[in-house]
Design an enzyme around this catalytic site. Structure first.
Site, PDB file in Angstrom:
ATOM      1  N   ASP A  27       2.122  -1.972  -4.341  1.00 23.48           N
ATOM      2  CA  ASP A  27       0.741  -1.471  -4.307  1.00 23.48           C
ATOM      3  C   ASP A  27      -0.015  -2.132  -5.428  1.00 23.48           C
ATOM      4  O   ASP A  27       0.576  -2.671  -6.367  1.00 23.48           O
ATOM      5  CB  ASP A  27       0.707   0.058  -4.471  1.00 23.48           C
ATOM      6  CG  ASP A  27      -0.555   0.679  -3.882  1.00 23.48           C
ATOM      7  OD1 ASP A  27      -1.648   0.445  -4.440  1.00 23.48           O
ATOM      8  OD2 ASP A  27      -0.467   1.387  -2.865  1.00 23.48           O
ATOM      9  N   GLY A  47       0.846  -1.204   0.000  1.00 21.91           N
ATOM     10  CA  GLY A  47       0.000   0.000   0.000  1.00 21.91           C
ATOM     11  C   GLY A  47       0.872   1.242   0.000  1.00 21.91           C
ATOM     12  O   GLY A  47       0.502   2.286   0.543  1.00 21.91           O
ATOM     13  N   TYR A  49     -15.431  -0.215   8.952  1.00 20.96           N
ATOM     14  CA  TYR A  49     -13.983   0.063   9.072  1.00 20.96           C
ATOM     15  C   TYR A  49     -13.526  -0.127  10.522  1.00 20.96           C
ATOM     16  O   TYR A  49     -12.533  -0.816  10.798  1.00 20.96           O
ATOM     17  CB  TYR A  49     -13.743   1.495   8.594  1.00 20.96           C
ATOM     18  CG  TYR A  49     -12.343   2.031   8.746  1.00 20.96           C
ATOM     19  CD1 TYR A  49     -11.276   1.482   8.036  1.00 20.96           C
ATOM     20  CD2 TYR A  49     -12.087   3.140   9.562  1.00 20.96           C
ATOM     21  CE1 TYR A  49      -9.995   2.013   8.151  1.00 20.96           C
ATOM     22  CE2 TYR A  49     -10.826   3.672   9.682  1.00 20.96           C
ATOM     23  CZ  TYR A  49      -9.777   3.106   8.982  1.00 20.96           C
ATOM     24  OH  TYR A  49      -8.507   3.641   9.100  1.00 20.96           O
ATOM     25  N   GLY A 108      -0.161   4.993  -1.187  1.00 21.20           N
ATOM     26  CA  GLY A 108      -1.230   5.710  -0.490  1.00 21.20           C
ATOM     27  C   GLY A 108      -0.728   6.885   0.335  1.00 21.20           C
ATOM     28  O   GLY A 108       0.460   7.226   0.308  1.00 21.20           O
ATOM     29  N   GLN A 109      -1.663   7.473   1.103  1.00 22.38           N
ATOM     30  CA  GLN A 109      -1.334   8.703   1.844  1.00 22.38           C
ATOM     31  C   GLN A 109      -0.155   8.497   2.804  1.00 22.38           C
ATOM     32  O   GLN A 109       0.770   9.306   2.847  1.00 22.38           O
ATOM     33  CB  GLN A 109      -2.550   9.208   2.640  1.00 22.38           C
ATOM     34  CG  GLN A 109      -2.314  10.590   3.221  1.00 22.38           C
ATOM     35  CD  GLN A 109      -3.361  11.017   4.255  1.00 22.38           C
ATOM     36  OE1 GLN A 109      -4.217  10.246   4.667  1.00 22.38           O
ATOM     37  NE2 GLN A 109      -3.278  12.267   4.669  1.00 22.38           N
TER      38      GLN A 109
HETATM   39  P1  NAD Z   1      -4.736   5.016   1.367  1.00 19.29           P
HETATM   40  O1  NAD Z   1      -6.096   4.629   0.919  1.00 19.29           O
HETATM   41  O2  NAD Z   1      -4.231   6.370   1.041  1.00 19.29           O
HETATM   42  O3  NAD Z   1      -3.661   3.961   0.845  1.00 19.29           O
HETATM   43  C1  NAD Z   1      -3.909   2.590   0.821  1.00 19.29           C
HETATM   44  C2  NAD Z   1      -3.138   2.011  -0.350  1.00 19.29           C
HETATM   45  O4  NAD Z   1      -3.402   0.608  -0.387  1.00 19.29           O
HETATM   46  C3  NAD Z   1      -3.584   2.588  -1.703  1.00 19.29           C
HETATM   47  O5  NAD Z   1      -2.460   3.083  -2.419  1.00 19.29           O
HETATM   48  C4  NAD Z   1      -4.227   1.406  -2.410  1.00 19.29           C
HETATM   49  O6  NAD Z   1      -4.011   1.390  -3.811  1.00 19.29           O
HETATM   50  C5  NAD Z   1      -3.522   0.237  -1.739  1.00 19.29           C
HETATM   51  N1  NAD Z   1      -4.309  -0.993  -1.850  1.00 19.29           N
HETATM   52  C6  NAD Z   1      -5.653  -1.131  -1.794  1.00 19.29           C
HETATM   53  N2  NAD Z   1      -5.996  -2.419  -1.966  1.00 19.29           N
HETATM   54  C7  NAD Z   1      -4.836  -3.099  -2.118  1.00 19.29           C
HETATM   55  C8  NAD Z   1      -4.542  -4.469  -2.351  1.00 19.29           C
HETATM   56  N3  NAD Z   1      -5.514  -5.387  -2.456  1.00 19.29           N
HETATM   57  N4  NAD Z   1      -3.240  -4.837  -2.456  1.00 19.29           N
HETATM   58  C9  NAD Z   1      -2.254  -3.898  -2.370  1.00 19.29           C
HETATM   59  N5  NAD Z   1      -2.488  -2.594  -2.180  1.00 19.29           N
HETATM   60  C10 NAD Z   1      -3.757  -2.207  -2.064  1.00 19.29           C
HETATM   61  O7  NAD Z   1      -4.694   4.767   2.951  1.00 19.29           O
HETATM   62  P2  NAD Z   1      -3.743   5.466   4.020  1.00 19.29           P
HETATM   63  O8  NAD Z   1      -4.427   6.668   4.503  1.00 19.29           O
HETATM   64  O9  NAD Z   1      -2.355   5.543   3.522  1.00 19.29           O
HETATM   65  O10 NAD Z   1      -3.860   4.393   5.203  1.00 19.29           O
HETATM   66  C11 NAD Z   1      -2.906   3.367   5.391  1.00 19.29           C
HETATM   67  C12 NAD Z   1      -3.299   2.579   6.620  1.00 19.29           C
HETATM   68  O11 NAD Z   1      -3.357   3.459   7.763  1.00 19.29           O
HETATM   69  C13 NAD Z   1      -4.677   1.920   6.557  1.00 19.29           C
HETATM   70  O12 NAD Z   1      -4.664   0.714   7.258  1.00 19.29           O
HETATM   71  C14 NAD Z   1      -5.571   2.897   7.283  1.00 19.29           C
HETATM   72  O13 NAD Z   1      -6.691   2.276   7.833  1.00 19.29           O
HETATM   73  C15 NAD Z   1      -4.629   3.381   8.359  1.00 19.29           C
HETATM   74  N6  NAD Z   1      -5.040   4.693   8.898  1.00 19.29           N
HETATM   75  C16 NAD Z   1      -4.977   5.801   8.130  1.00 19.29           C
HETATM   76  C17 NAD Z   1      -5.369   7.021   8.654  1.00 19.29           C
HETATM   77  C18 NAD Z   1      -5.320   8.290   7.849  1.00 19.29           C
HETATM   78  O14 NAD Z   1      -5.807   9.337   8.324  1.00 19.29           O
HETATM   79  N7  NAD Z   1      -4.748   8.280   6.647  1.00 19.29           N
HETATM   80  C19 NAD Z   1      -5.837   7.102   9.974  1.00 19.29           C
HETATM   81  C20 NAD Z   1      -5.922   5.922  10.713  1.00 19.29           C
HETATM   82  C21 NAD Z   1      -5.485   4.718  10.182  1.00 19.29           C
HETATM   83  C1  AKB Z   2     -10.662   7.860   8.361  1.00 20.02           C
HETATM   84  O1  AKB Z   2     -11.197   8.993   8.504  1.00 20.02           O
HETATM   85  O2  AKB Z   2     -11.272   6.861   7.985  1.00 20.02           O
HETATM   86  C2  AKB Z   2      -9.216   7.712   8.730  1.00 20.02           C
HETATM   87  C3  AKB Z   2      -9.081   7.211  10.127  1.00 20.02           C
HETATM   88  C4  AKB Z   2      -9.214   8.136  11.250  1.00 20.02           C
HETATM   89  O3  AKB Z   2      -8.889   6.037  10.315  1.00 20.02           O
HETATM   90  N1  AKB Z   2      -8.554   8.969   8.531  1.00 20.02           N
END
Ligand code: NAD
Ligand code: AKB
Length: 313
Positions: free
Chosen positions: A36, A10, A144, A13-14
Protein backbone atom coordinates in the site's frame (compact mmCIF):
# COMPACT_ATOMS: atom_id res chain seq x y z
CA UNK A 1 1.43 -27.33 -9.70
CA UNK A 2 3.36 -24.02 -9.74
CA UNK A 3 3.57 -22.33 -6.36
CA UNK A 4 1.47 -19.16 -6.33
CA UNK A 5 2.85 -15.91 -4.93
CA UNK A 6 0.27 -13.15 -4.61
CA UNK A 7 0.71 -9.36 -4.47
CA UNK A 8 -2.18 -7.31 -3.04
CA UNK A 9 -1.97 -3.61 -3.99
CA UNK A 10 -4.05 -1.35 -1.73
CA UNK A 11 -3.96 -3.94 1.07
CA UNK A 12 -4.56 -1.41 3.86
CA UNK A 13 -7.97 -0.38 2.52
CA UNK A 14 -11.51 -1.51 3.29
CA UNK A 15 -11.38 -4.62 1.08
CA UNK A 16 -7.62 -5.09 1.09
CA UNK A 17 -7.29 -5.97 4.77
CA UNK A 18 -9.91 -8.72 4.70
CA UNK A 19 -8.94 -10.03 1.27
CA UNK A 20 -5.26 -10.24 2.25
CA UNK A 21 -6.14 -12.20 5.39
CA UNK A 22 -8.38 -14.56 3.37
CA UNK A 23 -5.71 -15.08 0.69
CA UNK A 24 -3.10 -15.81 3.37
CA UNK A 25 -5.33 -18.63 4.62
CA UNK A 26 -5.42 -20.12 1.11
CA UNK A 27 -1.82 -19.61 -0.08
CA UNK A 28 0.06 -19.39 3.23
CA UNK A 29 1.11 -16.21 5.04
CA UNK A 30 4.53 -15.93 3.40
CA UNK A 31 3.06 -16.25 -0.11
CA UNK A 32 0.78 -13.21 0.04
CA UNK A 33 2.63 -9.89 -0.06
CA UNK A 34 0.53 -6.96 1.15
CA UNK A 35 1.36 -3.52 -0.25
CA UNK A 36 0.00 0.00 0.00
CA UNK A 37 0.95 3.64 -0.28
CA UNK A 38 -0.05 4.17 3.34
CA UNK A 39 1.23 2.32 6.37
CA UNK A 40 0.42 -1.32 7.05
CA UNK A 41 -3.01 -1.77 8.61
CA UNK A 42 -2.89 -2.87 12.26
CA UNK A 43 -4.83 -6.06 11.49
CA UNK A 44 -2.22 -7.16 8.95
CA UNK A 45 0.81 -6.57 11.18
CA UNK A 46 2.59 -9.83 11.98
CA UNK A 47 0.48 -11.90 9.59
CA UNK A 48 2.80 -11.82 6.55
CA UNK A 49 5.09 -9.72 4.34
CA UNK A 50 4.34 -6.04 3.73
CA UNK A 51 5.97 -3.63 1.27
CA UNK A 52 5.40 0.08 0.79
CA UNK A 53 4.45 0.53 -2.87
CA UNK A 54 2.99 3.19 -5.18
CA UNK A 55 1.13 1.53 -8.05
CA UNK A 56 1.81 4.65 -10.14
CA UNK A 57 5.54 3.91 -10.02
CA UNK A 58 5.65 1.22 -12.71
CA UNK A 59 9.36 0.57 -12.42
CA UNK A 60 9.22 -0.07 -8.69
CA UNK A 61 6.14 -2.22 -9.13
CA UNK A 62 7.91 -4.24 -11.83
CA UNK A 63 10.97 -4.69 -9.59
CA UNK A 64 8.79 -5.98 -6.75
CA UNK A 65 6.97 -8.42 -9.05
CA UNK A 66 10.28 -9.88 -10.28
CA UNK A 67 12.06 -9.78 -6.91
CA UNK A 68 9.21 -11.49 -5.07
CA UNK A 69 8.43 -14.00 -7.88
CA UNK A 70 4.83 -12.76 -7.99
CA UNK A 71 2.39 -14.91 -10.02
CA UNK A 72 -0.92 -13.13 -9.22
CA UNK A 73 -1.86 -9.49 -8.54
CA UNK A 74 -4.98 -8.21 -6.78
CA UNK A 75 -5.21 -4.49 -7.59
CA UNK A 76 -7.38 -2.63 -5.07
CA UNK A 77 -5.79 0.84 -5.10
CA UNK A 78 -8.33 3.36 -6.41
CA UNK A 79 -10.15 6.60 -5.63
CA UNK A 80 -13.85 5.97 -4.96
CA UNK A 81 -16.95 7.85 -6.09
CA UNK A 82 -17.33 10.66 -3.54
CA UNK A 83 -13.60 11.50 -3.30
CA UNK A 84 -13.37 11.20 -7.09
CA UNK A 85 -15.93 13.96 -7.62
CA UNK A 86 -13.77 16.27 -5.48
CA UNK A 87 -10.66 15.57 -7.57
CA UNK A 88 -11.64 14.15 -10.97
CA UNK A 89 -8.16 14.38 -12.53
CA UNK A 90 -6.51 12.50 -9.69
CA UNK A 91 -9.25 9.83 -9.72
CA UNK A 92 -8.91 9.28 -13.47
CA UNK A 93 -5.11 9.22 -13.29
CA UNK A 94 -4.84 6.70 -10.43
CA UNK A 95 -7.74 4.48 -11.51
CA UNK A 96 -6.54 4.24 -15.13
CA UNK A 97 -2.76 4.38 -14.93
CA UNK A 98 -2.62 2.07 -11.91
CA UNK A 99 -4.59 -0.55 -13.85
CA UNK A 100 -2.56 -0.13 -17.05
CA UNK A 101 0.71 -0.50 -15.10
CA UNK A 102 -0.52 -3.76 -13.60
CA UNK A 103 -1.90 -5.13 -16.89
CA UNK A 104 1.35 -4.33 -18.75
CA UNK A 105 3.48 -6.03 -16.11
CA UNK A 106 1.10 -9.02 -16.03
CA UNK A 107 1.56 -9.39 -19.79
CA UNK A 108 5.34 -8.97 -19.70
CA UNK A 109 5.89 -11.30 -16.76
CA UNK A 110 3.20 -13.79 -17.85
CA UNK A 111 1.42 -13.64 -14.51
CA UNK A 112 -1.08 -16.45 -13.94
CA UNK A 113 -3.98 -14.20 -12.88
CA UNK A 114 -4.95 -10.60 -12.13
CA UNK A 115 -7.93 -9.41 -10.07
CA UNK A 116 -9.28 -5.87 -10.45
CA UNK A 117 -12.65 -4.77 -9.07
CA UNK A 118 -15.14 -2.65 -10.94
CA UNK A 119 -18.28 -1.20 -9.37
CA UNK A 120 -22.02 -0.70 -9.79
CA UNK A 121 -20.86 2.89 -10.42
CA UNK A 122 -20.36 1.96 -14.09
CA UNK A 123 -24.14 2.27 -14.42
CA UNK A 124 -25.64 5.72 -14.91
CA UNK A 125 -29.01 7.46 -14.96
CA UNK A 126 -30.04 5.77 -18.23
CA UNK A 127 -29.40 2.22 -16.97
CA UNK A 128 -32.41 0.23 -15.67
CA UNK A 129 -33.10 1.07 -12.00
CA UNK A 130 -34.38 -2.38 -11.00
CA UNK A 131 -32.53 -5.68 -11.53
CA UNK A 132 -29.98 -3.90 -13.71
CA UNK A 133 -28.72 -6.54 -16.17
CA UNK A 134 -25.15 -7.61 -16.96
CA UNK A 135 -25.37 -6.12 -20.43
CA UNK A 136 -27.38 -2.89 -20.75
CA UNK A 137 -27.12 0.85 -21.43
CA UNK A 138 -24.07 2.10 -19.54
CA UNK A 139 -23.59 5.88 -19.39
CA UNK A 140 -21.83 6.66 -16.08
CA UNK A 141 -22.04 10.23 -14.75
CA UNK A 142 -19.18 10.19 -12.20
CA UNK A 143 -15.46 10.20 -12.98
CA UNK A 144 -15.19 7.07 -10.83
CA UNK A 145 -17.84 5.31 -12.95
CA UNK A 146 -16.19 6.44 -16.18
CA UNK A 147 -12.81 5.13 -14.98
CA UNK A 148 -14.34 1.79 -13.96
CA UNK A 149 -16.12 1.37 -17.28
CA UNK A 150 -12.97 2.20 -19.25
CA UNK A 151 -11.03 -0.16 -16.94
CA UNK A 152 -13.44 -3.00 -17.67
CA UNK A 153 -12.70 -2.67 -21.37
CA UNK A 154 -8.95 -2.54 -20.78
CA UNK A 155 -9.26 -5.82 -18.86
CA UNK A 156 -11.25 -7.35 -21.71
CA UNK A 157 -8.69 -6.03 -24.23
CA UNK A 158 -5.71 -7.51 -22.37
CA UNK A 159 -7.52 -10.84 -22.11
CA UNK A 160 -8.52 -10.97 -25.78
CA UNK A 161 -5.31 -9.55 -27.25
CA UNK A 162 -2.58 -10.84 -24.90
CA UNK A 163 -4.26 -13.68 -23.02
CA UNK A 164 -3.86 -12.01 -19.61
CA UNK A 165 -6.22 -13.90 -17.28
CA UNK A 166 -7.76 -10.84 -15.63
CA UNK A 167 -11.03 -11.25 -13.72
CA UNK A 168 -13.37 -8.66 -12.26
CA UNK A 169 -16.52 -8.09 -10.21
CA UNK A 170 -18.76 -5.02 -10.15
CA UNK A 171 -19.04 -4.76 -6.36
CA UNK A 172 -22.03 -3.01 -4.85
CA UNK A 173 -21.51 -0.88 -1.70
CA UNK A 174 -19.54 -2.98 0.79
CA UNK A 175 -20.33 -3.10 4.50
CA UNK A 176 -17.63 -4.19 6.95
CA UNK A 177 -16.39 -3.71 10.50
CA UNK A 178 -12.67 -4.54 10.25
CA UNK A 179 -11.42 -1.58 8.19
CA UNK A 180 -13.03 1.74 7.36
CA UNK A 181 -14.46 2.60 3.93
CA UNK A 182 -12.43 4.97 1.75
CA UNK A 183 -14.61 7.78 0.36
CA UNK A 184 -17.60 6.21 -1.38
CA UNK A 185 -21.28 7.13 -1.68
CA UNK A 186 -22.35 3.92 0.07
CA UNK A 187 -20.16 4.67 3.14
CA UNK A 188 -23.25 5.77 5.12
CA UNK A 189 -24.16 2.09 5.54
CA UNK A 190 -20.95 1.57 7.53
CA UNK A 191 -20.87 4.91 9.41
CA UNK A 192 -24.41 4.30 10.67
CA UNK A 193 -23.29 1.29 12.75
CA UNK A 194 -20.39 3.16 14.39
CA UNK A 195 -22.53 6.17 15.27
CA UNK A 196 -25.50 4.08 16.42
CA UNK A 197 -23.24 2.33 18.94
CA UNK A 198 -21.29 5.45 19.97
CA UNK A 199 -24.01 8.15 20.04
CA UNK A 200 -27.33 6.36 19.50
CA UNK A 201 -28.02 8.63 16.52
CA UNK A 202 -26.90 9.22 12.93
CA UNK A 203 -27.40 11.96 10.34
CA UNK A 204 -27.47 10.32 6.94
CA UNK A 205 -26.07 12.12 3.87
CA UNK A 206 -28.61 10.36 1.61
CA UNK A 207 -32.41 10.70 1.60
CA UNK A 208 -34.36 8.09 3.55
CA UNK A 209 -35.77 6.33 0.47
CA UNK A 210 -32.53 6.02 -1.55
CA UNK A 211 -32.25 2.35 -2.46
CA UNK A 212 -28.76 1.10 -3.38
CA UNK A 213 -27.22 -2.33 -4.03
CA UNK A 214 -25.09 -3.42 -1.05
CA UNK A 215 -23.16 -6.46 0.18
CA UNK A 216 -21.67 -7.62 3.48
CA UNK A 217 -17.88 -8.06 3.29
CA UNK A 218 -17.78 -11.85 3.92
CA UNK A 219 -19.98 -12.33 0.83
CA UNK A 220 -17.72 -10.00 -1.18
CA UNK A 221 -14.55 -11.83 -0.15
CA UNK A 222 -16.14 -15.21 -0.95
CA UNK A 223 -17.33 -13.91 -4.34
CA UNK A 224 -13.83 -12.70 -5.17
CA UNK A 225 -12.19 -15.98 -4.24
CA UNK A 226 -14.84 -18.08 -6.01
CA UNK A 227 -14.41 -16.06 -9.21
CA UNK A 228 -10.61 -16.31 -9.02
CA UNK A 229 -10.79 -20.08 -8.47
CA UNK A 230 -13.35 -20.73 -11.25
CA UNK A 231 -12.05 -22.57 -14.33
CA UNK A 232 -11.17 -20.03 -17.01
CA UNK A 233 -13.28 -21.84 -19.62
CA UNK A 234 -16.47 -21.20 -17.61
CA UNK A 235 -16.09 -17.41 -17.63
CA UNK A 236 -18.13 -15.71 -20.34
CA UNK A 237 -17.56 -12.16 -19.08
CA UNK A 238 -14.09 -10.61 -19.31
CA UNK A 239 -15.18 -7.05 -18.62
CA UNK A 240 -16.69 -7.41 -15.11
CA UNK A 241 -19.41 -9.52 -13.48
CA UNK A 242 -22.57 -8.12 -11.86
CA UNK A 243 -23.01 -9.60 -8.36
CA UNK A 244 -25.91 -8.90 -6.05
CA UNK A 245 -26.77 -9.49 -2.39
CA UNK A 246 -28.79 -6.72 -0.69
CA UNK A 247 -30.79 -3.68 -1.73
CA UNK A 248 -32.06 -1.34 0.97
CA UNK A 249 -32.77 2.32 1.73
CA UNK A 250 -31.41 4.29 4.72
CA UNK A 251 -34.77 4.13 6.51
CA UNK A 252 -34.77 0.31 6.23
CA UNK A 253 -31.30 -0.17 7.72
CA UNK A 254 -32.24 2.34 10.44
CA UNK A 255 -35.35 0.26 11.26
CA UNK A 256 -33.22 -2.91 11.41
CA UNK A 257 -30.73 -1.22 13.79
CA UNK A 258 -33.65 -0.07 15.99
CA UNK A 259 -34.51 -3.72 16.60
CA UNK A 260 -31.19 -3.94 18.51
CA UNK A 261 -30.79 -0.34 19.79
CA UNK A 262 -34.33 0.76 20.70
CA UNK A 263 -33.61 4.50 21.07
CA UNK A 264 -31.61 4.84 17.83
CA UNK A 265 -32.45 8.14 16.14
CA UNK A 266 -31.91 8.71 12.40
CA UNK A 267 -32.07 12.10 10.69
CA UNK A 268 -31.32 13.10 7.09
CA UNK A 269 -29.20 15.85 5.58
CA UNK A 270 -28.56 14.94 1.91
CA UNK A 271 -25.42 16.41 0.33
CA UNK A 272 -23.60 16.15 -3.04
CA UNK A 273 -23.52 12.36 -2.71
CA UNK A 274 -27.32 12.19 -3.23
CA UNK A 275 -26.84 13.00 -6.92
CA UNK A 276 -24.30 10.20 -7.27
CA UNK A 277 -26.61 7.71 -5.52
CA UNK A 278 -29.54 8.80 -7.69
CA UNK A 279 -27.54 7.96 -10.82
CA UNK A 280 -27.01 4.31 -9.78
CA UNK A 281 -29.40 1.34 -10.02
CA UNK A 282 -31.40 0.29 -6.97
CA UNK A 283 -30.83 -3.41 -7.53
CA UNK A 284 -28.68 -5.66 -9.74
CA UNK A 285 -29.35 -8.78 -11.80
CA UNK A 286 -26.49 -11.22 -11.25
CA UNK A 287 -27.85 -14.22 -13.17
CA UNK A 288 -24.73 -14.44 -15.39
CA UNK A 289 -22.39 -14.75 -12.36
CA UNK A 290 -24.75 -17.36 -10.88
CA UNK A 291 -24.73 -19.40 -14.10
CA UNK A 292 -21.01 -19.06 -14.89
CA UNK A 293 -19.35 -19.64 -11.51
CA UNK A 294 -22.14 -20.48 -9.09
CA UNK A 295 -22.34 -17.14 -7.24
CA UNK A 296 -24.92 -16.99 -4.44
CA UNK A 297 -25.02 -14.50 -1.52
CA UNK A 298 -25.49 -15.68 2.07
CA UNK A 299 -26.27 -12.54 4.07
CA UNK A 300 -29.58 -10.69 4.22
CA UNK A 301 -30.10 -7.31 5.92
CA UNK A 302 -31.14 -8.79 9.28
CA UNK A 303 -28.17 -11.18 9.55
CA UNK A 304 -25.68 -8.56 8.38
CA UNK A 305 -27.00 -5.97 10.86
CA UNK A 306 -26.84 -8.39 13.79
CA UNK A 307 -23.24 -9.41 12.95
CA UNK A 308 -22.09 -5.82 12.39
CA UNK A 309 -23.43 -4.70 15.78
CA UNK A 310 -22.06 -7.75 17.62
CA UNK A 311 -18.59 -7.30 16.13
CA UNK A 312 -18.39 -3.53 16.56
CA UNK A 313 -19.47 -3.76 20.20
P1 NAD B 1 -10.02 1.96 -0.04
O1 NAD B 1 -9.98 3.40 -0.40
O2 NAD B 1 -10.52 1.57 1.30
O3 NAD B 1 -8.58 1.30 -0.23
C1 NAD B 1 -7.75 1.61 -1.30
C2 NAD B 1 -6.32 1.48 -0.82
O4 NAD B 1 -5.47 1.82 -1.91
C3 NAD B 1 -5.99 2.45 0.33
O5 NAD B 1 -5.43 1.74 1.42
C4 NAD B 1 -4.98 3.41 -0.29
O6 NAD B 1 -3.98 3.85 0.62
C5 NAD B 1 -4.39 2.55 -1.39
N1 NAD B 1 -3.79 3.38 -2.44
C6 NAD B 1 -4.23 4.56 -2.93
N2 NAD B 1 -3.40 5.03 -3.87
C7 NAD B 1 -2.42 4.10 -3.99
C8 NAD B 1 -1.25 4.02 -4.79
N3 NAD B 1 -0.93 5.00 -5.66
N4 NAD B 1 -0.45 2.93 -4.67
C9 NAD B 1 -0.77 1.96 -3.77
N5 NAD B 1 -1.84 2.00 -2.97
C10 NAD B 1 -2.64 3.06 -3.08
O7 NAD B 1 -10.87 1.23 -1.19
P2 NAD B 1 -11.68 -0.14 -1.08
O8 NAD B 1 -13.04 0.18 -0.65
O9 NAD B 1 -10.89 -1.16 -0.36
O10 NAD B 1 -11.78 -0.50 -2.63
C11 NAD B 1 -10.87 -1.37 -3.27
C12 NAD B 1 -11.30 -1.52 -4.71
O11 NAD B 1 -12.64 -2.03 -4.77
C13 NAD B 1 -11.33 -0.22 -5.52
O12 NAD B 1 -10.98 -0.48 -6.85
C14 NAD B 1 -12.78 0.19 -5.46
O13 NAD B 1 -13.14 0.98 -6.55
C15 NAD B 1 -13.45 -1.16 -5.52
N6 NAD B 1 -14.82 -1.11 -4.98
C16 NAD B 1 -15.03 -0.89 -3.66
C17 NAD B 1 -16.33 -0.85 -3.17
C18 NAD B 1 -16.63 -0.62 -1.72
O14 NAD B 1 -17.81 -0.46 -1.35
N7 NAD B 1 -15.63 -0.59 -0.84
C19 NAD B 1 -17.42 -1.03 -4.04
C20 NAD B 1 -17.15 -1.21 -5.40
C21 NAD B 1 -15.84 -1.29 -5.86
C1 AKB C 1 -18.66 3.95 -3.72
O1 AKB C 1 -19.70 4.30 -3.10
O2 AKB C 1 -17.98 4.72 -4.39
C2 AKB C 1 -18.26 2.50 -3.69
C3 AKB C 1 -18.79 1.79 -4.89
C4 AKB C 1 -20.19 1.35 -4.92
O3 AKB C 1 -18.07 1.61 -5.83
N1 AKB C 1 -18.72 1.93 -2.46
Amino acid sequence: MTKEKVLVIGASGQIGVELTLALRKIYGNANVVASDLREENELLKGTGPYVSLDVMNKEMLHVQVIRQNITQIYLLAAILSATGEKNPNLAWHLNMQGLLNVLDIAREEKLHKVYWPSSIAVFGPTSPKQACPQRTIIEPSTVYGISKYAGEFWCNYFFERYGVDVRSIRYPGLISYKSAPGGGTTDYAVEIFHEALEDGKYTCFLKEDTYLPMMYMPDAIRATIELMEAPSARLTVRTSYNVSALSFAPREIAAEIKKHIAGFDMSYSPDYRQKIADSWPESIDDSVARADWGWKPEYDLARMTKEMLENLK
